[in-house]
Design an enzyme around this catalytic site. Structure first.
Site, PDB file in Angstrom:
ATOM      1  N   HIS A 236      29.476  37.349  31.857  1.00  0.00           N
ATOM      2  CA  HIS A 236      29.326  36.834  33.227  1.00  0.00           C
ATOM      3  C   HIS A 236      29.101  37.989  34.195  1.00  0.00           C
ATOM      4  CE1 HIS A 236      30.394  34.471  36.881  1.00  0.00           C
ATOM      5  NE2 HIS A 236      30.945  35.622  37.252  1.00  0.00           N
ATOM      6  N   GLU A 237      29.878  39.065  34.056  1.00  0.00           N
ATOM      7  CA  GLU A 237      29.738  40.215  34.958  1.00  0.00           C
ATOM      8  C   GLU A 237      28.396  40.919  34.753  1.00  0.00           C
ATOM      9  OE1 GLU A 237      31.744  40.494  37.332  1.00  0.00           O
ATOM     10  OE2 GLU A 237      33.074  38.956  36.521  1.00  0.00           O
TER      11      GLU A 237
ATOM     12  N   HIS B  35      25.791  39.427  36.907  1.00  0.00           N
ATOM     13  CA  HIS B  35      25.710  39.958  38.269  1.00  0.00           C
ATOM     14  C   HIS B  35      24.861  41.227  38.303  1.00  0.00           C
ATOM     15  CE1 HIS B  35      28.392  37.120  40.094  1.00  0.00           C
ATOM     16  NE2 HIS B  35      29.411  37.430  39.305  1.00  0.00           N
TER      17      HIS B  35
ATOM     18  N   GLU C  86      27.517  32.909  41.672  1.00  0.00           N
ATOM     19  CA  GLU C  86      28.462  32.818  40.556  1.00  0.00           C
ATOM     20  C   GLU C  86      27.983  31.824  39.501  1.00  0.00           C
ATOM     21  OE1 GLU C  86      30.998  34.680  39.961  1.00  0.00           O
ATOM     22  OE2 GLU C  86      30.940  35.790  41.844  1.00  0.00           O
TER      23      GLU C  86
ATOM     24  N   ASP D  97      27.282  32.483  35.545  1.00  0.00           N
ATOM     25  CA  ASP D  97      27.806  31.650  34.458  1.00  0.00           C
ATOM     26  C   ASP D  97      26.688  31.251  33.496  1.00  0.00           C
ATOM     27  OD1 ASP D  97      30.416  31.715  35.358  1.00  0.00           O
ATOM     28  OD2 ASP D  97      30.288  29.831  36.456  1.00  0.00           O
TER      29      ASP D  97
END
Length: 451
Positions: A314-315, A318, A392, A396
């Site tokens: 997930h990070e 980003h 976000e 995901d």
């Protein structure tokens, strides 16, 4: 106070602005207010403000992933039904305990900001702080301005202490009162330093360039946001946590290989000693360029390896989509617009009189500026949260696509909700106003749809 020549320059600017307003018959106070309002919005800074606001809208349209949509209400309800009943109940209980204090703190902080900005009280406090230094503008700007900023924060200190007792009672905090106070003092210290730099820079530019200070302030504010995004991870974050490279082993190797497969130049993953403060688990990405890093709480390492991989994926989402750059760009435009907004505020004679100041360029206007920023920040909060939720949700999606393991994603979200005492399906209105991330129900429903 500022020099007489400075007042002369500002008077000339006001005269030129007033000439833009056609002469009118005497209509009493309403006519005066209408003339002042017209003059206010004919300031060159108002044009720049409109341009920057347009840039913000354009950046929001182009940079935010609006094509990502939350699952249907039925899918979310199905996701909640599949969660352990005790997890749902614990999250609801924790939210019921903490929300009142959060709302009261928000309202109290806003009320104090308005009191200091819309009455002469803020100007008097600033003047008092400058008196020991002969009323020097820098002393008023830094000492007085910081005093006003801290006043709006210190008033919520009892509520912060109340929240700490709740976190301890629910087992989320591992801090003693001494450790809690030390972290709070560090936070206030960061606020003081940041506010002092910004206030000294703002009022310094007003003195150096009486006519175009708002232009230079807009540029400087935008640059400052970019610099802070790059510097924050290496200057501020270490004040609150100790970061160490993740130990060599299968997990580190898998994370590095996953990052390489994702096309990201990640050479290391850091572990934060969050367990000295909390039992909650988390991970995040911060920084720009060479300071960009993925940070994993040491509490997260107690989870199964597959779940840690899912969180890091997930990070990486980003980082893959440049979300730190997106946030920094939007933030830079916002603070640049704020600087122009302050210049436009200079034409609001009624507000200036209520604040007990003659000119926005006087350091005693810091209270009024704080009040304006507080109101705008409150109104902009829901928009910021909408943007955050979209970003976000895209991260995901990236995690699901990168790992190809929706079941582990679901287990990870369930574990996060259990450990962090998350409200898995908060009331829609509250989530829209204050939720910066998708709900647990939305995330699990998304994973089920992916599967």
């Amino acid at each position: 106070m500022v020099a007489g020549a400075y007042f002369t320059d500002m008077t000339q600017v006001c005269h030129r602005s007033c000439r833009l307003v056609p002469p009118t018959r005497d209509t009493g106070g309403a006519g005066i207010e209408n003339t002042a309002m017209a003059s206010m919005f004919r300031h060159p800074a108002s044009v720049a403000l409109l341009v920057l606001l347009g840039g913000l809208v354009l950046a929001g349209v182009l940079l935010v992933p609006w094509d990502v949509h939350p699952p249907s209400a039925a899918a979310q309800a199905d996701a909640v039904a599949g969660l352990p009943a005790e997890t749902v109940a614990a999250g609801k209980e924790f939210a019921a305990a903490t929300r009142p204090g959060s709302y009261i703190a928000m309202g109290l902080s806003l009320a104090v900001a308005l009191l200091l900005g819309l009455t002469p009280l803020g100007a008097r406090i600033i003047e008092w702080c400058g008196r020991p230094f002969g009323g020097h503008w820098l002393a008023e700007a830094v000492l007085g301005g910081v005093a006003v900023v801290l006043a709006a924060q210190l008033v919520t200190l009892p509520l912060s202490a109340w929240r700490h007792t709740i976190l301890v009672r629910f087992g989320l905090s591992t801090q003693t009162w001494g450790a809690w106070a030390a972290d709070l003092a560090k936070s206030y210290g960061v606020t003081v330093v940041t506010a002092a730099i910004m206030l000294a820079g703002l009022y310094g530019l007003m003195r150096l360039s009486p006519r175009l200070w708002w232009l230079w302030a807009s540029a400087a504010a935008g640059v400052l946001v970019v610099v802070m995004s790059a510097v924050y991870p290496v200057v501020v974050e270490p004040l609150f946590n100790r970061f160490t490279p993740m130990a060599d082993g299968p997990l580190r190797t898998e994370l590095i290989e996953m990052a390489e497969r994702d096309g990201l130049p990640v050479t290391d993953v850091l572990v934060a000693d969050a367990s000295r403060r909390t039992t909650a688990v988390n991970a995040y990405v911060s920084g720009l360029g060479p300071t960009r890093r993925i940070v994993v709480y040491d509490t997260l390492l107690e989870a199964p390896r597959e779940q840690v991989v899912s969180v890091v994926a997930h990070e990486l989402g980003h980082a893959k989509h440049g979300d730190v750059w997106v946030g920094t760009s939007i933030g830079a435009l916002a603070v640049a617009a704020a600087a122009c907004g302050i210049a436009v505020l200079a034409g609001a004679g009624g507000l200036l009189r209520r604040a007990g100041v003659d000119d926005i360029t006087s350091p005693r206007s810091a209270g009024l500026i704080l009040a304006a920023v507080a109101v705008v920040g409150l109104l902009a909060g829901p928009v910021q949260n909408v943007i955050s939720r979209q970003i976000e949700m895209r991260a995901d999606q990236h995690a699901l696509e990168l790992t190809g393991d929706p079941q582990t994603f679901i287990e990870m979200q369930t574990g996060l909700a259990t450990t962090n005492l998350s409200d898995v399906d908060p009331p829609t209105v509250l989530h829209w106003l204050f939720g910066s991330h998708p709900t647990t129900a939305q995330r699990i429903a998304m994973a089920k749809e992916y599967a």
